[in-house]
Write an enzyme that holds these catalytic residues in place. Structure first.
Site, PDB file in Angstrom:
ATOM      1  N   ASP A   1      10.351  -8.632   0.522  1.00 16.42           N
ATOM      2  CA  ASP A   1       9.476  -9.815   0.422  1.00 16.42           C
ATOM      3  C   ASP A   1       9.034 -10.104  -1.019  1.00 16.42           C
ATOM      4  OD1 ASP A   1       9.635  -9.699   3.173  1.00 16.42           O
ATOM      5  OD2 ASP A   1       7.612  -8.908   3.451  1.00 16.42           O
TER       6      ASP A   1
ATOM      7  N   LYS B   1       1.260  -5.443   4.982  1.00 16.74           N
ATOM      8  CA  LYS B   1       1.665  -6.216   6.157  1.00 16.74           C
ATOM      9  C   LYS B   1       1.702  -5.431   7.467  1.00 16.74           C
ATOM     10  CE  LYS B   1       6.684  -6.014   5.429  1.00 16.74           C
ATOM     11  NZ  LYS B   1       7.886  -6.840   5.319  1.00 16.74           N
TER      12      LYS B   1
ATOM     13  N   GLY C   1      12.474  14.421  -0.053  1.00 20.77           N
ATOM     14  CA  GLY C   1      12.842  15.400  -1.084  1.00 20.77           C
ATOM     15  C   GLY C   1      11.717  15.732  -2.038  1.00 20.77           C
TER      16      GLY C   1
ATOM     17  N   ARG D   1      24.689  10.655  -6.062  1.00 20.46           N
ATOM     18  CA  ARG D   1      24.840  10.002  -4.763  1.00 20.46           C
ATOM     19  C   ARG D   1      25.976   9.000  -4.655  1.00 20.46           C
ATOM     20  NH1 ARG D   1      18.597   9.059  -3.270  1.00 20.46           N
ATOM     21  NH2 ARG D   1      18.245  11.287  -3.185  1.00 20.46           N
TER      22      ARG D   1
ATOM     23  N   GLU E   1      18.306  18.773  -6.377  1.00 18.99           N
ATOM     24  CA  GLU E   1      18.963  17.635  -5.724  1.00 18.99           C
ATOM     25  C   GLU E   1      20.140  17.178  -6.570  1.00 18.99           C
ATOM     26  OE1 GLU E   1      16.283  14.545  -4.436  1.00 18.99           O
ATOM     27  OE2 GLU E   1      14.890  15.978  -3.599  1.00 18.99           O
TER      28      GLU E   1
ATOM     29  N   ARG F   1      20.383   5.378  -9.358  1.00 20.83           N
ATOM     30  CA  ARG F   1      19.125   6.141  -9.517  1.00 20.83           C
ATOM     31  C   ARG F   1      19.346   7.630  -9.303  1.00 20.83           C
ATOM     32  NH1 ARG F   1      14.918   7.842  -5.663  1.00 20.83           N
ATOM     33  NH2 ARG F   1      16.423   7.194  -4.094  1.00 20.83           N
TER      34      ARG F   1
ATOM     35  N   SER G   1       0.822  -1.219   0.000  1.00 17.83           N
ATOM     36  CA  SER G   1       0.000   0.000   0.000  1.00 17.83           C
ATOM     37  C   SER G   1       0.852   1.264   0.000  1.00 17.83           C
ATOM     38  CB  SER G   1      -0.958  -0.016   1.199  1.00 17.83           C
ATOM     39  OG  SER G   1      -0.218  -0.124   2.403  1.00 17.83           O
ATOM     40  N   GLY G   2       1.953   1.237  -0.756  1.00 20.11           N
ATOM     41  CA  GLY G   2       2.723   2.460  -1.003  1.00 20.11           C
ATOM     42  C   GLY G   2       2.201   3.117  -2.271  1.00 20.11           C
TER      43      GLY G   2
ATOM     44  N   HIS H   1      19.708   2.857   1.156  1.00 20.18           N
ATOM     45  CA  HIS H   1      18.543   3.708   0.933  1.00 20.18           C
ATOM     46  C   HIS H   1      17.591   3.156  -0.125  1.00 20.18           C
ATOM     47  CE1 HIS H   1      16.334   7.463   0.819  1.00 20.18           C
ATOM     48  NE2 HIS H   1      16.582   7.625  -0.468  1.00 20.18           N
TER      49      HIS H   1
ATOM     50  N   HIS I   1      22.382   6.379   0.634  1.00 22.75           N
ATOM     51  CA  HIS I   1      22.162   7.831   0.684  1.00 22.75           C
ATOM     52  C   HIS I   1      23.321   8.430   1.479  1.00 22.75           C
ATOM     53  CE1 HIS I   1      20.352  11.736   1.176  1.00 22.75           C
ATOM     54  NE2 HIS I   1      19.330  11.374   0.427  1.00 22.75           N
TER      55      HIS I   1
ATOM     56  N   THR J   1       7.245   4.866   0.915  1.00 22.43           N
ATOM     57  CA  THR J   1       6.608   6.076   0.377  1.00 22.43           C
ATOM     58  C   THR J   1       6.371   7.113   1.473  1.00 22.43           C
ATOM     59  OG1 THR J   1       5.494   4.766  -1.318  1.00 22.43           O
ATOM     60  CG2 THR J   1       4.564   6.949  -0.850  1.00 22.43           C
TER      61      THR J   1
HETATM   62  P1  FAD Z   1       6.580   1.175  -0.556  1.00 28.37           P
HETATM   63  O1  FAD Z   1       6.143   2.564  -0.472  1.00 28.37           O
HETATM   64  O2  FAD Z   1       7.737   0.780   0.260  1.00 28.37           O
HETATM   65  O3  FAD Z   1       5.352   0.246  -0.194  1.00 28.37           O
HETATM   66  C1  FAD Z   1       5.532  -1.142  -0.041  1.00 28.37           C
HETATM   67  C2  FAD Z   1       4.285  -1.716   0.596  1.00 28.37           C
HETATM   68  O4  FAD Z   1       4.310  -3.131   0.539  1.00 28.37           O
HETATM   69  C3  FAD Z   1       4.136  -1.362   2.054  1.00 28.37           C
HETATM   70  O5  FAD Z   1       2.775  -1.051   2.295  1.00 28.37           O
HETATM   71  C4  FAD Z   1       4.512  -2.666   2.780  1.00 28.37           C
HETATM   72  O6  FAD Z   1       3.948  -2.799   4.049  1.00 28.37           O
HETATM   73  C5  FAD Z   1       3.953  -3.680   1.801  1.00 28.37           C
HETATM   74  N1  FAD Z   1       4.552  -5.008   1.890  1.00 28.37           N
HETATM   75  C6  FAD Z   1       5.853  -5.353   1.775  1.00 28.37           C
HETATM   76  N2  FAD Z   1       5.994  -6.679   1.893  1.00 28.37           N
HETATM   77  C7  FAD Z   1       4.758  -7.197   2.074  1.00 28.37           C
HETATM   78  C8  FAD Z   1       4.252  -8.508   2.290  1.00 28.37           C
HETATM   79  N3  FAD Z   1       5.041  -9.588   2.370  1.00 28.37           N
HETATM   80  N4  FAD Z   1       2.905  -8.663   2.435  1.00 28.37           N
HETATM   81  C9  FAD Z   1       2.070  -7.584   2.398  1.00 28.37           C
HETATM   82  N5  FAD Z   1       2.505  -6.327   2.229  1.00 28.37           N
HETATM   83  C10 FAD Z   1       3.825  -6.138   2.066  1.00 28.37           C
HETATM   84  N6  FAD Z   1      12.027   8.561  -3.650  1.00 28.37           N
HETATM   85  C11 FAD Z   1      11.770   9.671  -4.357  1.00 28.37           C
HETATM   86  O7  FAD Z   1      11.482   9.599  -5.565  1.00 28.37           O
HETATM   87  N7  FAD Z   1      11.813  10.894  -3.750  1.00 28.37           N
HETATM   88  C12 FAD Z   1      12.114  11.048  -2.439  1.00 28.37           C
HETATM   89  O8  FAD Z   1      12.126  12.150  -1.924  1.00 28.37           O
HETATM   90  C13 FAD Z   1      12.405   9.894  -1.674  1.00 28.37           C
HETATM   91  N8  FAD Z   1      12.749   9.997  -0.371  1.00 28.37           N
HETATM   92  C14 FAD Z   1      12.917   8.855   0.355  1.00 28.37           C
HETATM   93  C15 FAD Z   1      13.170   8.955   1.727  1.00 28.37           C
HETATM   94  C16 FAD Z   1      13.261   7.830   2.505  1.00 28.37           C
HETATM   95  C17 FAD Z   1      13.539   7.949   3.970  1.00 28.37           C
HETATM   96  C18 FAD Z   1      13.127   6.552   1.907  1.00 28.37           C
HETATM   97  C19 FAD Z   1      13.216   5.314   2.729  1.00 28.37           C
HETATM   98  C20 FAD Z   1      12.912   6.438   0.540  1.00 28.37           C
HETATM   99  C21 FAD Z   1      12.802   7.581  -0.237  1.00 28.37           C
HETATM  100  N9  FAD Z   1      12.566   7.502  -1.613  1.00 28.37           N
HETATM  101  C22 FAD Z   1      12.327   8.642  -2.330  1.00 28.37           C
HETATM  102  C23 FAD Z   1      12.340   6.217  -2.262  1.00 28.37           C
HETATM  103  C24 FAD Z   1      10.823   6.009  -2.422  1.00 28.37           C
HETATM  104  O9  FAD Z   1      10.172   6.484  -1.264  1.00 28.37           O
HETATM  105  C25 FAD Z   1      10.468   4.562  -2.624  1.00 28.37           C
HETATM  106  O10 FAD Z   1      11.259   3.985  -3.609  1.00 28.37           O
HETATM  107  C26 FAD Z   1       8.996   4.437  -3.056  1.00 28.37           C
HETATM  108  O11 FAD Z   1       8.176   5.127  -2.142  1.00 28.37           O
HETATM  109  C27 FAD Z   1       8.601   2.982  -3.126  1.00 28.37           C
HETATM  110  O12 FAD Z   1       7.222   2.909  -3.297  1.00 28.37           O
HETATM  111  P2  FAD Z   1       6.545   1.480  -3.447  1.00 28.37           P
HETATM  112  O13 FAD Z   1       5.088   1.721  -3.572  1.00 28.37           O
HETATM  113  O14 FAD Z   1       7.232   0.698  -4.463  1.00 28.37           O
HETATM  114  O15 FAD Z   1       6.883   0.746  -2.053  1.00 28.37           O
HETATM  115  C1  SIN Z   2      16.048  12.779  -0.328  1.00 26.07           C
HETATM  116  O1  SIN Z   2      15.164  13.537   0.057  1.00 26.07           O
HETATM  117  O2  SIN Z   2      17.255  13.033  -0.262  1.00 26.07           O
HETATM  118  C2  SIN Z   2      15.646  11.462  -0.895  1.00 26.07           C
HETATM  119  C3  SIN Z   2      15.371  11.588  -2.325  1.00 26.07           C
HETATM  120  C4  SIN Z   2      15.383  10.253  -2.985  1.00 26.07           C
HETATM  121  O3  SIN Z   2      15.755   9.252  -2.405  1.00 26.07           O
HETATM  122  O4  SIN Z   2      15.028  10.213  -4.170  1.00 26.07           O
END
Ligand code: FAD
Ligand code: SIN
Length: 530
Positions: A220, A34, A47, A288, A113, A384, A12-13, A349, A241, A42
């Site tokens: 996972d 989970k 940033g 980075r 950035e 990236r 749910s990201g 990161h 990072h 997310t």
């Molecule tokens: P996620 O948002 O991680 O969602 C994954 C989901 O899957 C979660 O809900 C989790 O609970 C669920 N899940 C996982 N395994 C299971 C399972 N076995 N069963 C059920 N559910 C499960 N990117 C940018 O572009 N800009 C930014 O500014 C930026 N800043 C960041 C700052 C931080 C601190 C971090 C950690 C990352 C950042 N990133 C940034 C990277 C970016 O946030 C992520 O790559 C992106 O949000 C991933 O989205 P997603 O939907 O793929 O996964």
């Molecule tokens: C950050 O805010 O520095 C994170 C940006 C990213 O991971 O893309």
């Protein structure tokens, strides 16, 4: 127990929620996640999201920056597609209620950035991800076709293997029928049968000791896909990072956004001297991989535990306005950013690799899509570009949706699937063995498979992983299933894949840097233009 759905969404990201919202107009959607519904990488994105919504920036400049950052390994077709389609996808989440900061003149306040040649990062203060997650969940709650199950842990994807057939990696006819899911509250294992499944399960930062990723980031989805014999790629490219707050008590590490350097903050050694200009002409705003390696080098040479980020020359009012979360966090650990420098260290990161997908987010397994951080599209190449991942998740979830709605009516639910077999598992969980093996795994990966690698270190890591793997598999065979044990198992798979892919890459390129192979020349933007 069995459940049936048209679309099963795991995660749910940003990737899972945007896909769910779109396909929900066409069929029944089941989202499982989970932890709490908002818990995800997310939620912590600071940033922002890179995108070209208007001039003077251009798609061509964003494409060039992405290619240059990716160290020659990006798929240019994919880069062009994500950058050009991204603008429309960003407008969509704005229509769904996401707020981005604006200037007094009413224009989007675009941040800068590392690796970007223009200010192009849309943001909501320093909590952009939280704002996106808020807006998406609000939409999700009002859609009658979507059911969200929280604290539901996907254990394994269901394929012909579960019908007793032997399947091999690389064969074209593997099919996904849904997933076995552990309801963490009741401990029941449910069979969710779906026509189409989207893996949107995020990253794997927890494979390292120091990471900016929350506890849910245990790889996972990638591990499940690997066990189901899907193709994975680029697993050696782990992004560290450069600037996580140095505070050993924090797990995960708190991020100091790259946008802070975009506002003019400067990296210095403990004695207050600048050092980044010795490594790259873009100094503190180099991509980075370069900054993280430079910090690593300075810390090793000087024997220091951290370097410093100097923000003292930035107006405190401006800082507080753009970075309220970072300001408060620093203050909470005794750092007033207007008077003191922030101690920072690199932390794991982002994983550039993952489940290989085509331009419609289709994995090598039929009826299984992947989007977001668990997928590898070819956008990031060897490294990236900052703030490109939220953009990629939006573009690929949309593309998965476009393909999925043309496909799902032709797919039948596979009703022959047996329920989960718990035979032979009688002992309760040995929590101490799980936590100890996890600690050892993170130690091995951080020591031998970090920012700087070598053939010797990788071999050491593989030898130790084999022991941890053997012990954990024995535990898995005899104990009652828990999400912690499954996560450990998944992290071991991820660690194995990172080491295996790293061993196979006999060069230093992008985020994979080995002392055994001299770095190849990164193409400059001038060369890429030509
Ligand atoms: P996620 O948002 O991680 O969602 C994954 C989901 O899957 C979660 O809900 C989790 O609970 C669920 N899940 C996982 N395994 C299971 C399972 N076995 N069963 C059920 N559910 C499960 N990117 C940018 O572009 N800009 C930014 O500014 C930026 N800043 C960041 C700052 C931080 C601190 C971090 C950690 C990352 C950042 N990133 C940034 C990277 C970016 O946030 C992520 O790559 C992106 O949000 C991933 O989205 P997603 O939907 O793929 O996964
Ligand atoms: C950050 O805010 O520095 C994170 C940006 C990213 O991971 O893309």
């Amino acid at each position: 127990m069995k459940q049936e759905t048209d679309f099963l969404v795991i995660g749910s990201g940003i990737a899972g929620l945007t896909f769910a919202l779109k396909v929900a107009d066409h069929g029944k959607v089941t989202v499982i996640t989970k932890a709490n519904e908002e818990e995800s990488n997310t939620k912590y994105a600071q940033g922002g999201i890179a995108g070209v919504l208007h001039g003077p920036d251009t798609f061509e400049k964003h494409i060039r920056d992405t290619l240059e950052c990716g160290a020659g390994l990006c798929d240019e077709k994919v880069v062009r597609m994500v950058v050009t389609e991204g603008a429309e996808r960003i407008r969509e989440i704005i229509e769904w209620g996401t707020r981005f900061d604006k200037t007094e003149a009413g224009e989007y306040d675009l941040a800068h950035e590392g690796g970007h040649s223009e200010h192009r990062v849309l943001h909501y203060k320093d909590s952009t991800g939280n704002e996106i997650e808020r807006a998406l969940l609000q939409q999700i709650h009002s859609h009658p076709n979507i059911t969200v199950y929280t604290h539901f842990f996907a254990i394994d994807l269901i394929t012909q293997h579960h019908l007793g057939q032997e399947i091999k990696r690389g064969t074209p006819d593997i099919e996904c029928y849904g997933a076995y899911v552990l309801d963490k509250k009741s401990s029941e294992i449910i069979t969710i049968l779906s026509k189409l499944t989207l893996l949107a399960s995020g990253g794997a930062g927890q494979v390292y000791k120091a990471t900016t990723n929350p506890a849910i980031a245990t790889g996972d989805g990638m591990a499940m896909a690997y066990r189901a014999k899907a193709t994975l790629r680029d697993m050696e490219f782990i992004q560290f990072h450069p600037t996580a707050l140095y505070n050993p008590a924090d797990h995960p590490s708190f991020l100091i956004s790259e946008a802070v350097r975009g506002e003019g903050a400067i990296l210095k050694t403990k004695d207050g001297k600048e050092f980044m200009d010795r490594y790259d002409s873009r100094a503190s705003l180099a991509p980075r991989d370069i900054v993280a390696r430079a910090i690593d080098q300075e810390m090793k040479v000087r024997g220091d535990d951290f370097v410093l980020l100097d923000c003292r020359h930035i107006s405190p009012e401006k800082f507080k306005e753009h970075f309220p979360t970072i300001y408060s966090k620093c203050l909470s650990v005794g750092i007033d950013i207007s008077k003191q420098m922030i101690p920072v260290v690199p932390a794991a990161h982002y994983i550039c690799g993952g489940i290989a997908v085509d331009e419609w987010a289709r994995s090598s397994i039929k009826n299984l899509y992947a989007a977001g951080e668990c997928a590898a599209t070819g956008l990031h190449g060897g490294n990236r570009l900052a703030s490109n991942s939220l953009l990629e998740a939006l573009v690929y979830s949309h593309r998965a949706y476009v393909d999925a709605i043309t496909q799902f009516r032709t797919v039948a639910i596979q009703s022959e699937v047996p329920d989960w077999n718990s035979e032979g598992t009688s002992q309760p969980n040995e929590m101490v063995l799980i936590t100890q093996n996890l600690r050892e795994l993170q130690e091995v990966m951080s020591t031998y498979v970090g920012i700087v690698r070598s053939d010797h270190r990788l071999k050491r890591a593989m030898d130790r992983l084999r022991i941890i793997y053997g012990e954990t598999e024995a535990l898995y065979g005899r104990t009652i299933l828990s999400s912690k044990l499954c996560e450990l198992r998944n992290l071991i798979t991820i660690a194995y894949l990172i080491v295996k892919f790293s061993m196979a890459r006999k060069e230093s390129v992008g985020l994979h840097y080995s002392t055994d192979y001299p770095p190849i020349d990164v193409k400059s933007s001038e060369q890429l233009k030509g």
